[in-house]
Structures are given as structure tokens and as C-alpha cells.
Design a protein around this motif. Structure first.
Motif, PDB file in Angstrom:
ATOM      1  N   MET A   1       4.224   5.824   1.535  1.00 57.48           N
ATOM      2  CA  MET A   1       4.522   4.582   2.258  1.00 57.48           C
ATOM      3  C   MET A   1       3.402   3.573   2.025  1.00 57.48           C
ATOM      4  O   MET A   1       2.219   3.916   2.091  1.00 57.48           O
ATOM      5  CB  MET A   1       4.692   4.859   3.746  1.00 57.48           C
ATOM      6  CG  MET A   1       5.293   3.702   4.533  1.00 57.48           C
ATOM      7  SD  MET A   1       5.582   4.113   6.259  1.00 57.48           S
ATOM      8  CE  MET A   1       6.897   5.330   6.116  1.00 57.48           C
ATOM      9  N   GLU A   2       3.760   2.308   1.714  1.00 58.19           N
ATOM     10  CA  GLU A   2       2.783   1.287   1.399  1.00 58.19           C
ATOM     11  C   GLU A   2       1.920   0.946   2.610  1.00 58.19           C
ATOM     12  O   GLU A   2       2.329   1.093   3.754  1.00 58.19           O
ATOM     13  CB  GLU A   2       3.484   0.023   0.895  1.00 58.19           C
ATOM     14  CG  GLU A   2       4.270   0.220  -0.395  1.00 58.19           C
ATOM     15  CD  GLU A   2       4.940  -1.056  -0.837  1.00 58.19           C
ATOM     16  OE1 GLU A   2       4.742  -2.092  -0.164  1.00 58.19           O
ATOM     17  OE2 GLU A   2       5.653  -1.023  -1.842  1.00 58.19           O
ATOM     18  N   ALA A   3       0.685   0.454   2.285  1.00 58.29           N
ATOM     19  CA  ALA A   3      -0.260   0.116   3.351  1.00 58.29           C
ATOM     20  C   ALA A   3       0.299  -0.969   4.263  1.00 58.29           C
ATOM     21  O   ALA A   3       0.091  -0.945   5.484  1.00 58.29           O
ATOM     22  CB  ALA A   3      -1.583  -0.325   2.737  1.00 58.29           C
ATOM     23  N   GLU A   4       1.021  -1.952   3.682  1.00 53.96           N
ATOM     24  CA  GLU A   4       1.588  -3.027   4.486  1.00 53.96           C
ATOM     25  C   GLU A   4       2.604  -2.491   5.481  1.00 53.96           C
ATOM     26  O   GLU A   4       2.639  -2.914   6.642  1.00 53.96           O
ATOM     27  CB  GLU A   4       2.239  -4.080   3.582  1.00 53.96           C
ATOM     28  CG  GLU A   4       2.754  -5.289   4.348  1.00 53.96           C
ATOM     29  CD  GLU A   4       3.352  -6.351   3.452  1.00 53.96           C
ATOM     30  OE1 GLU A   4       3.829  -7.368   3.969  1.00 53.96           O
ATOM     31  OE2 GLU A   4       3.337  -6.152   2.217  1.00 53.96           O
ATOM     32  N   SER A   5       3.425  -1.535   5.036  1.00 54.50           N
ATOM     33  CA  SER A   5       4.417  -0.936   5.929  1.00 54.50           C
ATOM     34  C   SER A   5       3.735  -0.195   7.071  1.00 54.50           C
ATOM     35  O   SER A   5       4.134  -0.326   8.232  1.00 54.50           O
ATOM     36  CB  SER A   5       5.321   0.027   5.157  1.00 54.50           C
ATOM     37  OG  SER A   5       6.048  -0.652   4.164  1.00 54.50           O
ATOM     38  N   SER A   7       0.785  -0.691   8.307  1.00 55.25           N
ATOM     39  CA  SER A   7       0.155  -1.648   9.217  1.00 55.25           C
ATOM     40  C   SER A   7       1.176  -2.272  10.161  1.00 55.25           C
ATOM     41  O   SER A   7       0.916  -2.407  11.371  1.00 55.25           O
ATOM     42  CB  SER A   7      -0.538  -2.741   8.396  1.00 55.25           C
ATOM     43  OG  SER A   7      -1.047  -3.757   9.232  1.00 55.25           O
ATOM     44  N   ASN A 206       7.834 -10.741   8.470  1.00 58.42           N
ATOM     45  CA  ASN A 206       7.520  -9.323   8.648  1.00 58.42           C
ATOM     46  C   ASN A 206       8.735  -8.534   9.120  1.00 58.42           C
ATOM     47  O   ASN A 206       8.924  -7.375   8.732  1.00 58.42           O
ATOM     48  CB  ASN A 206       6.375  -9.158   9.648  1.00 58.42           C
ATOM     49  CG  ASN A 206       5.031  -9.569   9.077  1.00 58.42           C
ATOM     50  OD1 ASN A 206       4.810  -9.468   7.864  1.00 58.42           O
ATOM     51  ND2 ASN A 206       4.140 -10.040   9.925  1.00 58.42           N
ATOM     52  N   GLU A 213      12.508  -2.293   4.256  1.00 62.97           N
ATOM     53  CA  GLU A 213      11.884  -0.976   4.200  1.00 62.97           C
ATOM     54  C   GLU A 213      12.803   0.102   4.777  1.00 62.97           C
ATOM     55  O   GLU A 213      12.792   1.249   4.319  1.00 62.97           O
ATOM     56  CB  GLU A 213      10.555  -0.987   4.962  1.00 62.97           C
ATOM     57  CG  GLU A 213       9.446  -1.735   4.260  1.00 62.97           C
ATOM     58  CD  GLU A 213       9.043  -1.072   2.947  1.00 62.97           C
ATOM     59  OE1 GLU A 213       8.385  -0.022   2.993  1.00 62.97           O
ATOM     60  OE2 GLU A 213       9.418  -1.604   1.876  1.00 62.97           O
ATOM     61  N   ASN A 216      15.004   1.631   2.296  1.00 66.48           N
ATOM     62  CA  ASN A 216      14.350   2.519   1.326  1.00 66.48           C
ATOM     63  C   ASN A 216      14.028   3.892   1.884  1.00 66.48           C
ATOM     64  O   ASN A 216      13.533   4.752   1.145  1.00 66.48           O
ATOM     65  CB  ASN A 216      13.059   1.869   0.817  1.00 66.48           C
ATOM     66  CG  ASN A 216      13.315   0.583   0.052  1.00 66.48           C
ATOM     67  OD1 ASN A 216      14.340   0.452  -0.619  1.00 66.48           O
ATOM     68  ND2 ASN A 216      12.399  -0.380   0.152  1.00 66.48           N
ATOM     69  N   ASN A 266       9.081   8.235   5.645  1.00 67.17           N
ATOM     70  CA  ASN A 266       9.998   7.578   4.716  1.00 67.17           C
ATOM     71  C   ASN A 266      11.171   8.487   4.372  1.00 67.17           C
ATOM     72  O   ASN A 266      11.787   8.350   3.328  1.00 67.17           O
ATOM     73  CB  ASN A 266       9.280   7.129   3.439  1.00 67.17           C
ATOM     74  CG  ASN A 266       8.626   8.294   2.709  1.00 67.17           C
ATOM     75  OD1 ASN A 266       8.727   9.445   3.138  1.00 67.17           O
ATOM     76  ND2 ASN A 266       7.966   7.994   1.605  1.00 67.17           N
TER      77      ASN A 266
END
Length: 318
Positions: A1-5, A7, A206, A213, A216, A266
Motif C-alpha cells: 500500500m502506497e505511503a499516501e494511502s 497517511s 483526497n 484506492e 484497487n 489491500n
């Protein structure tokens, strides 16, 4: 999972905690509100007056940082009071469309069952199609678009039952009950505290990012088969007259993906499916009359027991 997600998910949980500190006992409800928002759906809160339904919706909207409008439904309303209407512009000397309160990101449809079906139907197109048609012209609604509706129990005087088509537009119907003794004491204690809390202002961009997201999040074939089997069992259960539709299965899958994302995963697990079964089915199943003749007067308890029986009859994937 991406850092932006990660956060943003942490921010959702922080928002939940902040609202929970101000509206005691609301943490689970707020989670369901986020699930509805991130799947492009809507939520219906039902309970007697005085359970902070309106306050909860107001606090939730303040943390999102998007346009919020409240519509107080009354028996004398007209559909144009929601959608807007054509008015004559004296300066331009022509008719022009004046937008109604439905043109906002977050709509609080307060006491939606206090108004007749003719007015309730004005929300149908907006909630499903994300646009409004007036005099043959279509006007798109802003994104995100999320309706938080509240209603009083249908047994109360002066209420109009919501049509099944409108009820199906809500991902969840969440029953609010009286707080426990401890929570009621906390409510009194919170009134003497300074509740000038900070607001996170999540923002439309956001919210749209998290909605993508959700899509996904991975759901295995076994999970999807599990959902389908539950849906089909609602139609085959002897206590159910009318079961859930295929559209419910699609909404169910989106909801369990959103719950997994908010949980920091995820991928979907069976517990995500079980977690929201009561709220996703309680307004979509119509029970047979014989299921109500057992000496138990609480329709909600009977309904939840039927849903539990349906879940127990379907094998949980490993």
C-alpha cells in the motif's frame, strides 16, 4: 500500500476518534459513513429524536472540508425545494435555472420521512445518477456527492414510509439506539468540556483518491463467491418474502473493499463481509408475515435474527 494511502487512512481514523470524542458512542457509525462515502453510496440513520443524528452528520461534514448543505424535510415541501427551479431574471429578461440545496458535496436530508413520497422521489435521480433534470435539461452534481439521511421510526405519527426504490439507494440503514449508562454519563461530562476541536478538512481531491484506492483492493474469487452465496440465500430463506438483488451484491463487494482499506489492508477477508451484514440487508429484505408471529414485538431483533440465520447457513471461505 502506497505511503499516501496509509497517511490518508490514518487521517480517517484520526477523524473518527475526534468525532467519537464529541459524539459519544459514534465510532462504529462514522466508520460506516466513511465506507458509504468512499464507495460513492449514501447512508440512512434511523432513530428516535434526541440521539444526535443531525449533530453527527454536521461533525462528519466539517472534517471533510467540502460544501455541506442541510435540507429539513417537512410535509409542505415541493420537489423544486430540493432540486431548484426556473426563475425569471429581470436584468437579463429570460428564464434561468436557480440551483436548489441538493447542489453540494454533502447533503444532510434531515427527517426524510417527514415529507410525502412525491418529494422523496426528487432525491432518486440525484443519488443514483449524480445529476438533476429540470424542464428537460440535465445539471451535473458536484463530486464527491454524498447523502446522509435521517429518519424517525415509521411507527411515529406524521411519517411517510420510504419507497423501496429510494431505500435501495442507501448502502446502509444504521439503527441508532439509546446509549449505555456509561456512554450517557460521558455525554453529560462532555457538555462541561471545551469542545473546540480541530477539523482535518480532508478535501475533495483526497476523497476521490481514496475512492479510486477502494477499487484497487483485492477480493479473491472465494470472497466474491461467498458474497453471491449470501445474496442467493436471502432469496431462498423460508422467512424472507423478497431477498436482495444483484445490485446489492455489487454494492456489498464495494463496501467490504472499503472496510478492508480503512482497516489498513489491500485485500478482503471474510470478516469484512460479516461485519456489515446487518446494516446492508436490514432495509432490503422483506420478511414473510409468519416470521413475525412468534411473540416477539421488536421487528429489528427479528430481522437481525433472520440475517444471522442466513449467514450461518453459508460456508465461510478459509
Amino acid at each position: 500500500m502506497e505511503a499516501e494511502s496509509i497517511s490518508l487512512i490514518d487521517r480517517l481514523n484520526d477523524i473518527n476518534d475526534l468525532i467519537g470524542d464529541k459524539v459519544i458512542g459514534s465510532r462504529r457509525i462514522v466508520r460506516f459513513m466513511f465506507i458509504s462515502l468512499l464507495t460513492g453510496n449514501h447512508i440512512l440513520l434511523e432513530g428516535v429524536p434526541g440521539l444526535a443524528k443531525t449533530m453527527l452528520a454536521d461533525e462528519f461534514s466539517k472534517h471533510l472540508g467540502v460544501e455541506f448543505k442541510r435540507i429539513q424535510f417537512t410535509p409542505d415541501m415541493l420537489p423544486s425545494d430540493i432540486t431548484g427551479n426556473m426563475v425569471y431574471n429581470l436584468e437579463l429578461k429570460k428564464m434561468e435555472f436557480r440551483k436548489g440545496p441538493v447542489f453540494a458535496n454533502i447533503i444532510l436530508a434531515d427527517e426524510i420521512n417527514r415529507t410525502p413520497p412525491k418529494v422523496q422521489s426528487a432525491l432518486l435521480e440525484a443519488m443514483e445518477e449524480r445529476h438533476v433534470s429540470v424542464y428537460g435539461v440535465t445539471y451535473p452534481l458536484p463530486r464527491p456527492f454524498f447523502v446522509i439521511a435521517t429518519q424517525n421510526p415509521v411507527e411515529q405519527e406524521g411519517t411517510f414510509p420510504l419507497a423501496e426504490a429510494l431505500m435501495d439507494r442507501f448502502l446502509f440503514r444504521y439503527f441508532l439506539t439509546y446509549p449505555s449508562q456509561d456512554d450517557e454519563l460521558k455525554i453529560l461530562e462532555s457538555t462541561s468540556r471545551n469542545n473546540n476541536l480541530e477539523y482535518y478538512k480532508l478535501g475533495a481531491d483526497n476523497i476521490e483518491f481514496l475512492k479510486n484506492e477502494v477499487k484497487n483492493v483485492y477480493a479473491s474469487h472465494d470472497i466474491m463467491e461467498y458474497i453471491v452465496n449470501i445474496i442467493r440465500q436471502t432469496r431462498e430463506n423460508s422467512m424472507v418474502y423478497l431477498g436482495a438483488s444483484p445490485r446489492t451484491a455489487v454494492k456489498y463487494l464495494s463496501a467490504v473493499k472499503a472496510n478492508a482499506l480503512i482497516s489498513g489492508r489491500n485485500y478482503v477477508i471474510p470478516e469484512d463481509v460479516i461485519y456489515m451484514a446487518h446494516e446492508i440487508f436490514n432495509h432490503r429484505l422483506i420478511l414473510r408475515p409468519e416470521s413475525l408471529i412468534d411473540g416477539e414485538n421488536n421487528y429489528q431483533d427479528i430481522l437481525f435474527r433472520v440475517i444471522d440465520n442466513i449467514l450461518s447457513s453459508v460456508e465461510v471461505p478459509r
